[in-house]
Scaffold this motif. Structure first.
Motif, PDB file in Angstrom:
ATOM      1  N   ASP A 145       0.807  -1.216   0.000  1.00  0.00           N
ATOM      2  CA  ASP A 145       0.000   0.000   0.000  1.00  0.00           C
ATOM      3  C   ASP A 145       0.846   1.275   0.000  1.00  0.00           C
ATOM      4  O   ASP A 145       0.424   2.315   0.484  1.00  0.00           O
ATOM      5  N   ILE A 146       2.036   1.195  -0.577  1.00  0.00           N
ATOM      6  CA  ILE A 146       2.865   2.393  -0.690  1.00  0.00           C
ATOM      7  C   ILE A 146       2.222   3.337  -1.724  1.00  0.00           C
ATOM      8  O   ILE A 146       1.695   2.901  -2.744  1.00  0.00           O
ATOM      9  N   THR A 147       2.218   4.636  -1.430  1.00  0.00           N
ATOM     10  CA  THR A 147       1.552   5.584  -2.335  1.00  0.00           C
ATOM     11  C   THR A 147       2.494   6.042  -3.441  1.00  0.00           C
ATOM     12  O   THR A 147       3.716   5.929  -3.319  1.00  0.00           O
ATOM     13  N   GLU A 148       1.910   6.563  -4.508  1.00  0.00           N
ATOM     14  CA  GLU A 148       2.662   7.151  -5.629  1.00  0.00           C
ATOM     15  C   GLU A 148       3.711   8.145  -5.106  1.00  0.00           C
ATOM     16  O   GLU A 148       4.858   8.108  -5.501  1.00  0.00           O
ATOM     17  N   ASP A 149       3.249   9.027  -4.212  1.00  0.00           N
ATOM     18  CA  ASP A 149       4.115  10.087  -3.705  1.00  0.00           C
ATOM     19  C   ASP A 149       5.297   9.534  -2.932  1.00  0.00           C
ATOM     20  O   ASP A 149       6.411  10.040  -3.026  1.00  0.00           O
ATOM     21  N   GLU A 150       5.049   8.454  -2.178  1.00  0.00           N
ATOM     22  CA  GLU A 150       6.132   7.855  -1.396  1.00  0.00           C
ATOM     23  C   GLU A 150       7.171   7.223  -2.320  1.00  0.00           C
ATOM     24  O   GLU A 150       8.374   7.325  -2.083  1.00  0.00           O
ATOM     25  N   ILE A 151       6.685   6.575  -3.383  1.00  0.00           N
ATOM     26  CA  ILE A 151       7.602   5.963  -4.353  1.00  0.00           C
ATOM     27  C   ILE A 151       8.450   7.057  -5.000  1.00  0.00           C
ATOM     28  O   ILE A 151       9.670   6.951  -5.103  1.00  0.00           O
ATOM     29  N   TYR A 152       7.775   8.124  -5.394  1.00  0.00           N
ATOM     30  CA  TYR A 152       8.447   9.266  -6.024  1.00  0.00           C
ATOM     31  C   TYR A 152       9.527   9.816  -5.092  1.00  0.00           C
ATOM     32  O   TYR A 152      10.648  10.089  -5.493  1.00  0.00           O
ATOM     33  N   GLU A 153       9.170   9.940  -3.822  1.00  0.00           N
ATOM     34  CA  GLU A 153      10.084  10.462  -2.820  1.00  0.00           C
ATOM     35  C   GLU A 153      11.294   9.541  -2.661  1.00  0.00           C
ATOM     36  O   GLU A 153      12.428   9.997  -2.545  1.00  0.00           O
ATOM     37  N   LEU A 154      11.045   8.209  -2.689  1.00  0.00           N
ATOM     38  CA  LEU A 154      12.149   7.259  -2.524  1.00  0.00           C
ATOM     39  C   LEU A 154      13.066   7.246  -3.747  1.00  0.00           C
ATOM     40  O   LEU A 154      14.267   7.097  -3.627  1.00  0.00           O
ATOM     41  N   ARG A 155      12.459   7.425  -4.936  1.00  0.00           N
ATOM     42  CA  ARG A 155      13.271   7.344  -6.156  1.00  0.00           C
ATOM     43  C   ARG A 155      14.313   8.440  -6.238  1.00  0.00           C
ATOM     44  O   ARG A 155      15.328   8.296  -6.888  1.00  0.00           O
ATOM     45  N   ARG A 156      14.052   9.568  -5.581  1.00  0.00           N
ATOM     46  CA  ARG A 156      15.065  10.623  -5.624  1.00  0.00           C
ATOM     47  C   ARG A 156      16.281  10.243  -4.803  1.00  0.00           C
ATOM     48  O   ARG A 156      17.331  10.857  -4.917  1.00  0.00           O
ATOM     49  N   HIS A 157      16.153   9.230  -3.955  1.00  0.00           N
ATOM     50  CA  HIS A 157      17.297   8.791  -3.162  1.00  0.00           C
ATOM     51  C   HIS A 157      18.049   7.643  -3.827  1.00  0.00           C
ATOM     52  O   HIS A 157      19.140   7.301  -3.419  1.00  0.00           O
ATOM     53  N   ILE A 158      17.410   7.005  -4.811  1.00  0.00           N
ATOM     54  CA  ILE A 158      18.064   5.889  -5.510  1.00  0.00           C
ATOM     55  C   ILE A 158      18.104   6.199  -6.997  1.00  0.00           C
ATOM     56  O   ILE A 158      17.091   6.091  -7.680  1.00  0.00           O
ATOM     57  N   GLY A 159      19.258   6.582  -7.481  1.00  0.00           N
ATOM     58  CA  GLY A 159      19.388   6.843  -8.913  1.00  0.00           C
ATOM     59  C   GLY A 159      19.700   5.545  -9.628  1.00  0.00           C
ATOM     60  O   GLY A 159      20.218   4.604  -9.038  1.00  0.00           O
ATOM     61  N   MET A 160      19.347   5.499 -10.916  1.00  0.00           N
ATOM     62  CA  MET A 160      19.649   4.275 -11.652  1.00  0.00           C
ATOM     63  C   MET A 160      20.175   4.645 -13.034  1.00  0.00           C
ATOM     64  O   MET A 160      19.576   5.439 -13.743  1.00  0.00           O
ATOM     65  N   VAL A 161      21.323   4.067 -13.391  1.00  0.00           N
ATOM     66  CA  VAL A 161      21.887   4.275 -14.716  1.00  0.00           C
ATOM     67  C   VAL A 161      21.648   2.996 -15.504  1.00  0.00           C
ATOM     68  O   VAL A 161      21.981   1.908 -15.041  1.00  0.00           O
ATOM     69  N   ALA A 168      25.899  11.847 -14.829  1.00  0.00           N
ATOM     70  CA  ALA A 168      25.795  13.221 -14.317  1.00  0.00           C
ATOM     71  C   ALA A 168      24.336  13.575 -14.052  1.00  0.00           C
ATOM     72  O   ALA A 168      24.014  14.222 -13.049  1.00  0.00           O
ATOM     73  N   GLY A 169      23.455  13.132 -14.949  1.00  0.00           N
ATOM     74  CA  GLY A 169      22.027  13.393 -14.777  1.00  0.00           C
ATOM     75  C   GLY A 169      21.496  12.792 -13.485  1.00  0.00           C
ATOM     76  O   GLY A 169      20.601  13.351 -12.848  1.00  0.00           O
ATOM     77  N   ILE A 170      22.073  11.654 -13.092  1.00  0.00           N
ATOM     78  CA  ILE A 170      21.659  11.019 -11.840  1.00  0.00           C
ATOM     79  C   ILE A 170      22.294  11.737 -10.643  1.00  0.00           C
ATOM     80  O   ILE A 170      21.626  12.036  -9.661  1.00  0.00           O
ATOM     81  N   ILE A 171      23.602  12.063 -10.767  1.00  0.00           N
ATOM     82  CA  ILE A 171      24.281  12.736  -9.645  1.00  0.00           C
ATOM     83  C   ILE A 171      23.578  14.044  -9.296  1.00  0.00           C
ATOM     84  O   ILE A 171      23.453  14.410  -8.142  1.00  0.00           O
ATOM     85  N   ALA A 172      23.102  14.752 -10.341  1.00  0.00           N
ATOM     86  CA  ALA A 172      22.475  16.058 -10.124  1.00  0.00           C
ATOM     87  C   ALA A 172      21.227  15.951  -9.251  1.00  0.00           C
ATOM     88  O   ALA A 172      20.793  16.929  -8.666  1.00  0.00           O
ATOM     89  N   MET A 173      20.661  14.742  -9.167  1.00  0.00           N
ATOM     90  CA  MET A 173      19.502  14.556  -8.284  1.00  0.00           C
ATOM     91  C   MET A 173      19.940  14.293  -6.850  1.00  0.00           C
ATOM     92  O   MET A 173      19.121  14.204  -5.954  1.00  0.00           O
ATOM     93  N   GLN A 174      21.247  14.160  -6.655  1.00  0.00           N
ATOM     94  CA  GLN A 174      21.868  13.910  -5.353  1.00  0.00           C
ATOM     95  C   GLN A 174      21.257  12.729  -4.607  1.00  0.00           C
ATOM     96  O   GLN A 174      20.799  12.867  -3.467  1.00  0.00           O
ATOM     97  N   PRO A 175      21.274  11.547  -5.232  1.00  0.00           N
ATOM     98  CA  PRO A 175      20.759  10.367  -4.536  1.00  0.00           C
ATOM     99  C   PRO A 175      21.832   9.801  -3.607  1.00  0.00           C
ATOM    100  O   PRO A 175      23.009  10.103  -3.762  1.00  0.00           O
ATOM    101  N   GLU A 176      21.408   9.010  -2.634  1.00  0.00           N
ATOM    102  CA  GLU A 176      22.388   8.362  -1.743  1.00  0.00           C
ATOM    103  C   GLU A 176      22.953   7.112  -2.418  1.00  0.00           C
ATOM    104  O   GLU A 176      24.104   6.769  -2.241  1.00  0.00           O
TER     105      GLU A 176
END
Lengths: 275, 290
Positions: free
Chosen positions: B79-95, B161-169
């Motif tokens: 039951d994770i919400t769209e917004d929570e997923i969106y919020e988590l994705r900014r912490h995990i970048g993917m190339v 670089a596009g991923i780093i600019a989002m400053q993910p962990e």
């Protein structure tokens, strides 16, 4: 083989016209179109021609390029002139042959029509296609359409689609080239036979290309989701469009041109001045 | 702290109406903050599926999963919400793998700005992040270039670089070097190692042994199960076990294993080319000294 297709007809540069805000350029182009259609006397055409020469001078686009840009409209140019010449039956009769009669008014109107089309093409391409990058043009269109957002139209999606399409044109050309080479190596013949045979020879290119582009679209959307894309809402932009004093001056000059053309019209029709 | 924690995770793809194809079985793993972990496996071992699960691209619609997955301290449930997923994705970048299919914009700088723009970051901050990210991957001079004019390795660096600019962990590299030539691969691997030094947690999905050898820890996947886990030293010391799952040891490891068998005084078999070169140098110094 098809490696270096220039996108649109954009010539990069750093003139006042190049730097102008694309939204403003679109508005100015519309005003110019209005002025060209409003023009009715020879002197207004001469004046507008002078404006186009000035545009060429300011934008530093080669006049040859502008002349070459006329090529696709040559047919329309001569066709309309032809119609004007033979269908106008007023003025003095100049020449007559079989059922064709050429009158002075017909010649005059044909000449004006040619001027109108030529000026139309030259001014809009100088203001837009030659001096505005496709991406800036998309931004400009998005900017101008943004009031439509209130009506529920999604202008951001439209602009995003346009810019992605432009981004991938070179990639897809490259891929087409690759597939063509691969099919040639397998013995496909693209260059002989009639029209139908040649069209059929294109099938082995289009099918793999389509399949590959669908896969690409899927991967791209995945990558966009990973970069937190979710439409235009709450999005900021690295480059915001900004109207500068330069743009305002350009707009005022353009309105001035329109006003002059209309004044010339009034002078000729209401006061009968012979211009 | 474990930034990614996976407990008894299984995943099956849905095929048609009710057929299920199991891809991952009972996975237990965790990644610590700042760690460099490689997930190694041959084609079809489920390594890319694992990456997609961590980044929440695969949902209930695409398959069924059981077990527990937590990312950045947040347990991911149904039951994770769209917004929570969106919020988590900014912490995990993917190339991703294909460098062409992840560049969105028509110039390099605008592409790097795409992520931060989506996050709604103010313009001055975006400018700063774009400049820094391009600096980090060494692509500053290509800022205004069109992406299709770049080489594969350069494109992939722009994507990074596009991923780093989002400053993910965490940054997940899903076979990001698979489509590059050897030169491009070296460029990207160098960038990845530098990012790890800057403190980013790296999860490298790969089937190249020499790339996995650069990691702190390797997890070997085989047919959806964790086959082996350990430091590169531990993993590559048992070449026989790796060959059983259609994997190999890095060339340098193989070379030094043979040298050791031939009687050279080698204690620790190196796993990276740099390590091998160092060892060889020491051996020559010893010989010369004698």
């Amino acid at each position: 083989m098809i490696n270096d297709i220039t996108l649109g007809q954009y010539f990069p540069g750093d003139s006042v016209i190049h730097r102008a805000d694309p939204r403003m350029k679109l508005i100015i182009a519309f005003i110019m179109i209005g002025a060209v259609f409003a023009a009715s006397s020879l002197i207004s055409f001469a004046f507008l021609a002078l404006v186009v020469v000035l545009l060429i001078f300011i934008s530093k686009i080669s006049p040859l390029v502008v002349l070459k840009g006329m090529k696709p409209v040559l047919f329309i140019l001569f066709f309309t002139a032809f119609i004007q010449v033979f269908l106008t039956r007023t003025g003095t009769l100049i020449a007559e042959w079989w059922i064709f009669k050429i009158y002075s008014d017909g010649l005059m109107m044909a000449f004006k029509m040619m001027c109108r089309i030529a000026l139309l093409v030259a001014s809009t391409s100088l203001l837009l296609s030659y001096t505005t990058s496709p991406i800036a043009l998309t931004d400009g269109i998005e900017g101008l359409l943004s009031p439509l957002k209130k009506l529920g139209l999604n202008t951001h999606d439209f602009a995003m689609m346009m810019s992605i399409a432009m981004r991938f044109i070179p990639t897809i050309i490259e891929e087409t080239d690759k597939i063509m080479s691969a099919q040639k190596a397998r013995g496909t013949d693209f260059s002989s036979g009639g029209l139908i045979k040649r069209a059929k020879a294109m099938i082995p290119i289009f099918v793999p290309l389509l399949a590959s582009e669908i896969r690409r679209a899927d991967e791209l959307s995945c990558a966009m989701i990973c970069r937190c894309y979710r439409g235009g809402e709450g999005r900021t932009k690295l480059k915001e469009l900004k109207i500068t004093s330069n743009d305002v001056i350009l707009l005022l000059v353009c309105i001035g041109i329109l006003a002059l053309v209309i004044t010339a019209n009034i002078l000729t029709t209401h006061f009968g001045l012979p211009i | 702290m474990d930034i990614i924690k996976i407990k008894d995770l299984s995943f099956s793809y849905k095929d048609g109406e009710d057929k299920l194809i199991p891809v991952l079985k009972n996975i237990d793993m965790s990644v610590k903050e700042g760690e460099f972990v490689a997930v190694l496996g041959h084609n079809g071992s489920g390594k890319s599926t694992l990456a997609k699960l961590i980044n929440m691209i695969l949902t209930e619609e695409s398959g069924e999963f059981t077990g527990e997955l937590s990312v950045c301290g947040k347990i991911i449930t149904d039951d994770i919400t769209e917004d929570e997923i969106y919020e988590l994705r900014r912490h995990i970048g993917m190339v991703h793998q294909n460098p062409d299919n992840q560049i969105v914009a028509t110039t390099v700088e605008e592409d790097v700005a795409f992520g931060p723009e989506n996050l709604g970051i103010p313009r001055e901050e975006i400018r700063k992040r774009v400049d820094e990210a391009l600096e980090d991957v060494g692509m500053t001079e290509y800022m205004h270039h069109a992406p299709h004019r770049l080489s594969g390795g350069q494109k992939q660096r722009v994507a990074i670089a596009g991923i780093i600019a989002m400053q993910p962990e965490v940054i997940i590299f899903d076979e990001s070097t698979a489509m590059l030539d050897p030169h491009g691969r070296r460029e990207v691997m160098k960038t990845i190692k530098e990012l790890n030094k800057l403190g980013k947690t790296i999860l490298l999905i790969t089937h190249y042994m020499d790339e996995a050898a650069e990691a702190d820890r390797i997890i070997v996947l085989n047919d959806g199960e964790i086959y082996k886990e350990g430091t590169p030293q531990e993993i590559f010391s048992d070449a026989e076990a790796l060959r059983r799952v259609r994997l190999d040891v890095p060339q340098v490891t193989e070379l030094f294993t043979l040298l050791k068998e031939a009687g050279l005084p080698i204690q620790n078999i190196p796993t990276t080319t740099d390590g091998g070169a160092e060892l060889l140098k020491n051996l020559f110094v010893q010989k010369g000294g004698r």
